[in-house]
Write an enzyme that holds these catalytic residues in place. Structure first.
Site, PDB file in Angstrom:
ATOM      1  CD  GLN A 104      -2.080  -8.656   4.640  1.00 24.39           C
ATOM      2  OE1 GLN A 104      -2.943  -7.892   4.840  1.00 24.39           O
ATOM      3  NE2 GLN A 104      -0.821  -8.640   4.286  1.00 24.39           N
ATOM      4  CG  ASP A 150       0.681  -7.205   8.042  1.00 26.87           C
ATOM      5  OD1 ASP A 150       0.058  -6.274   8.685  1.00 26.87           O
ATOM      6  OD2 ASP A 150       1.674  -7.017   7.320  1.00 26.87           O
ATOM      7  CG  LEU A 188       7.303   1.433  -0.813  1.00 29.54           C
ATOM      8  CD1 LEU A 188       7.734   1.074  -2.071  1.00 29.54           C
ATOM      9  CD2 LEU A 188       6.273   0.238  -0.659  1.00 29.54           C
ATOM     10  CG  MET A 198      -1.964  -1.206   0.938  1.00 29.13           C
ATOM     11  SD  MET A 198      -3.318  -0.808   1.999  1.00 29.13           S
ATOM     12  CE  MET A 198      -2.662  -0.500   3.901  1.00 29.13           C
ATOM     13  N   GLY A 199       2.020   1.109  -0.407  1.00 29.09           N
ATOM     14  CA  GLY A 199       2.941   2.346  -0.439  1.00 29.09           C
ATOM     15  C   GLY A 199       3.721   2.872   0.916  1.00 29.09           C
ATOM     16  N   GLY A 208      10.996  -2.674   5.607  1.00 28.90           N
ATOM     17  CA  GLY A 208      10.140  -4.125   5.381  1.00 28.90           C
ATOM     18  C   GLY A 208       9.737  -4.473   4.224  1.00 28.90           C
ATOM     19  CG  HIS A 209       7.094  -2.180   2.102  1.00 25.07           C
ATOM     20  ND1 HIS A 209       7.071  -0.926   2.622  1.00 25.07           N
ATOM     21  CD2 HIS A 209       5.626  -2.607   1.980  1.00 25.07           C
ATOM     22  CE1 HIS A 209       5.665  -0.842   2.940  1.00 25.07           C
ATOM     23  NE2 HIS A 209       4.920  -1.826   2.704  1.00 25.07           N
ATOM     24  CB  SER A 259       3.194   2.373   6.104  1.00 22.68           C
ATOM     25  OG  SER A 259       3.637   1.381   4.970  1.00 22.68           O
TER      26      SER A 259
HETATM   27  P1  AMP Z   1       1.609  -3.014   3.566  1.00 26.83           P
HETATM   28  O1  AMP Z   1       2.194  -2.075   2.551  1.00 26.83           O
HETATM   29  O2  AMP Z   1       1.514  -2.494   4.983  1.00 26.83           O
HETATM   30  O3  AMP Z   1       0.173  -3.528   3.129  1.00 26.83           O
HETATM   31  O4  AMP Z   1       2.615  -4.177   3.561  1.00 26.83           O
HETATM   32  C1  AMP Z   1       2.844  -4.749   2.245  1.00 26.83           C
HETATM   33  C2  AMP Z   1       3.468  -6.251   2.588  1.00 26.83           C
HETATM   34  O5  AMP Z   1       4.752  -5.783   3.482  1.00 26.83           O
HETATM   35  C3  AMP Z   1       2.688  -7.162   3.491  1.00 26.83           C
HETATM   36  O6  AMP Z   1       3.087  -8.192   2.888  1.00 26.83           O
HETATM   37  C4  AMP Z   1       3.493  -6.895   4.689  1.00 26.83           C
HETATM   38  O7  AMP Z   1       3.118  -8.028   5.627  1.00 26.83           O
HETATM   39  C5  AMP Z   1       4.923  -6.772   4.616  1.00 26.83           C
HETATM   40  N1  AMP Z   1       5.599  -5.798   5.605  1.00 26.83           N
HETATM   41  C6  AMP Z   1       5.214  -4.970   6.340  1.00 26.83           C
HETATM   42  N2  AMP Z   1       5.866  -4.580   7.254  1.00 26.83           N
HETATM   43  C7  AMP Z   1       6.894  -5.278   7.163  1.00 26.83           C
HETATM   44  C8  AMP Z   1       8.066  -5.488   8.099  1.00 26.83           C
HETATM   45  N3  AMP Z   1       8.615  -4.707   9.036  1.00 26.83           N
HETATM   46  N4  AMP Z   1       8.894  -6.582   7.925  1.00 26.83           N
HETATM   47  C9  AMP Z   1       8.621  -7.347   6.675  1.00 26.83           C
HETATM   48  N5  AMP Z   1       7.405  -7.239   5.993  1.00 26.83           N
HETATM   49  C10 AMP Z   1       6.619  -6.101   6.238  1.00 26.83           C
END
Ligand code: AMP
Length: 276
Positions: free
Chosen positions: A152, A149, A33, A30-31, A36-37, A185
């Site tokens: 999820q 997540d 970034l 969802m941007g 983690g992303h 984010s």
């Molecule tokens: P989001 O943009 O928050 O929807 O996250 C997109 C993807 O990045 C999802 O698969 C999250 O689980 C993963 N993600 C978010 N934060 C982290 C993190 N700190 N470490 C690893 N993956 C992450």
């Protein structure tokens, strides 16, 4: 790096990839970034010829218009981030491009009424609905999701088993800051003081975990967790509990579990989970 906003244009590149027999890894986001992303992108680049990242703030998975409107959006920074991390194709569609006017919602039927599903009714329906769209458009070989997540991840694992059997789901461990908190984010919305409070809460939680007897069953550990959390200065809490790694139930030993939490700092909802 290609930046593509419409499905037909995307499909012509996907066909070109297919014709060259390139394997494709897909990282949905969802941007806003962050590192983690970055881990998901790194893994996909390592595994595939081409890596596609999507940026789509999916209104259908938000519980309130206000949360959707205030979700962090960093377009320019995200473009740089993707380009610096070697993304081949960034897919950034509008809502109209993805959804029909009366788009039916897919109901998630797995891991219901626990953890986030209990407190964010319909959230995972929105997640599954958008992923169904993306998976059917992109048809990648692999797709990457973070353990950050975890519920999820488990729900998507089931969804893929049911509907996209040939798609390979790759899970990536949570990337943490030096202080131990998970990159998110939503951290961007925290004040300095709130961020500091989150760090100290996280460190206390780590200490609580270290002190916990690993032979406890999950229910006993949850009694201890209740005692611990009552002593913390938390403005609002959705849950703080151990659940089994495999089926997210409260059966089994604490050594087979994770500690899941959802807490609020101001109006920012933060989730994390820690492997015991
Ligand atoms: P989001 O943009 O928050 O929807 O996250 C997109 C993807 O990045 C999802 O698969 C999250 O689980 C993963 N993600 C978010 N934060 C982290 C993190 N700190 N470490 C690893 N993956 C992450």
């Amino acid at each position: 790096m290609l930046i593509i906003k419409d499905i037909s244009n995307l499909q012509s590149y996907l066909t070109a990839y297919q014709n060259r027999n390139y394997s494709v890894g897909f990282v949905p986001t969802m941007g806003a970034l962050h590192k983690g992303h970055g881990e998901l992108i790194k893994k996909s680049k390592n595994d595939n010829h081409k890596t596609i990242v999507s940026i789509f703030v999916n209104e259908k998975q938000f519980n309130s218009k206000e949360d959707f409107n205030s979700y962090p959006r960093n377009k320019g920074l995200d473009y740089n981030f993707c380009s610096e991390n070697g993304v081949d194709l960034l897919f950034e569609p509008s809502s109209e491009e993805i959804y029909n006017k009366n788009e039916p919602i897919i109901k998630n039927t797995n891991f219901n009424n626990i953890l986030c599903d209990r407190f964010r009714k319909g959230h995972f329906d929105g997640v599954i609905t958008v992923l169904d769209k993306f998976f059917s458009i992109i048809k990648s070989n692999k797709v990457y999701f973070g353990e950050k997540d975890f519920q999820q991840l488990k729900i998507i694992e089931k969804f893929i088993q049911e509907k996209y059997k040939s798609l390979d789901l790759v899970s990536v461990p949570t990337k943490r800051s030096e202080e131990g908190i998970a990159y998110s984010s939503r951290n961007e919305k925290l004040s300095k003081k709130q961020l500091q409070d989150l760090i100290s809460f996280h460190q206390q939680t780590e200490n609580f975990l270290k002190s916990l007897e690993k032979s406890f069953d999950i229910n006993t550990a949850n009694q201890k967790a209740k005692g611990f959390i009552m002593e913390q200065d938390i403005e609002k809490l959705d849950y703080f509990e151990f659940r089994n790694n495999d089926d997210l139930s409260t059966n089994g030993k604490v050594s087979d579990s994770r500690l899941f939490y959802a807490i609020y700092k101001g109006n920012v909802r933060l989730i994390d989970n820690l492997k015991v």
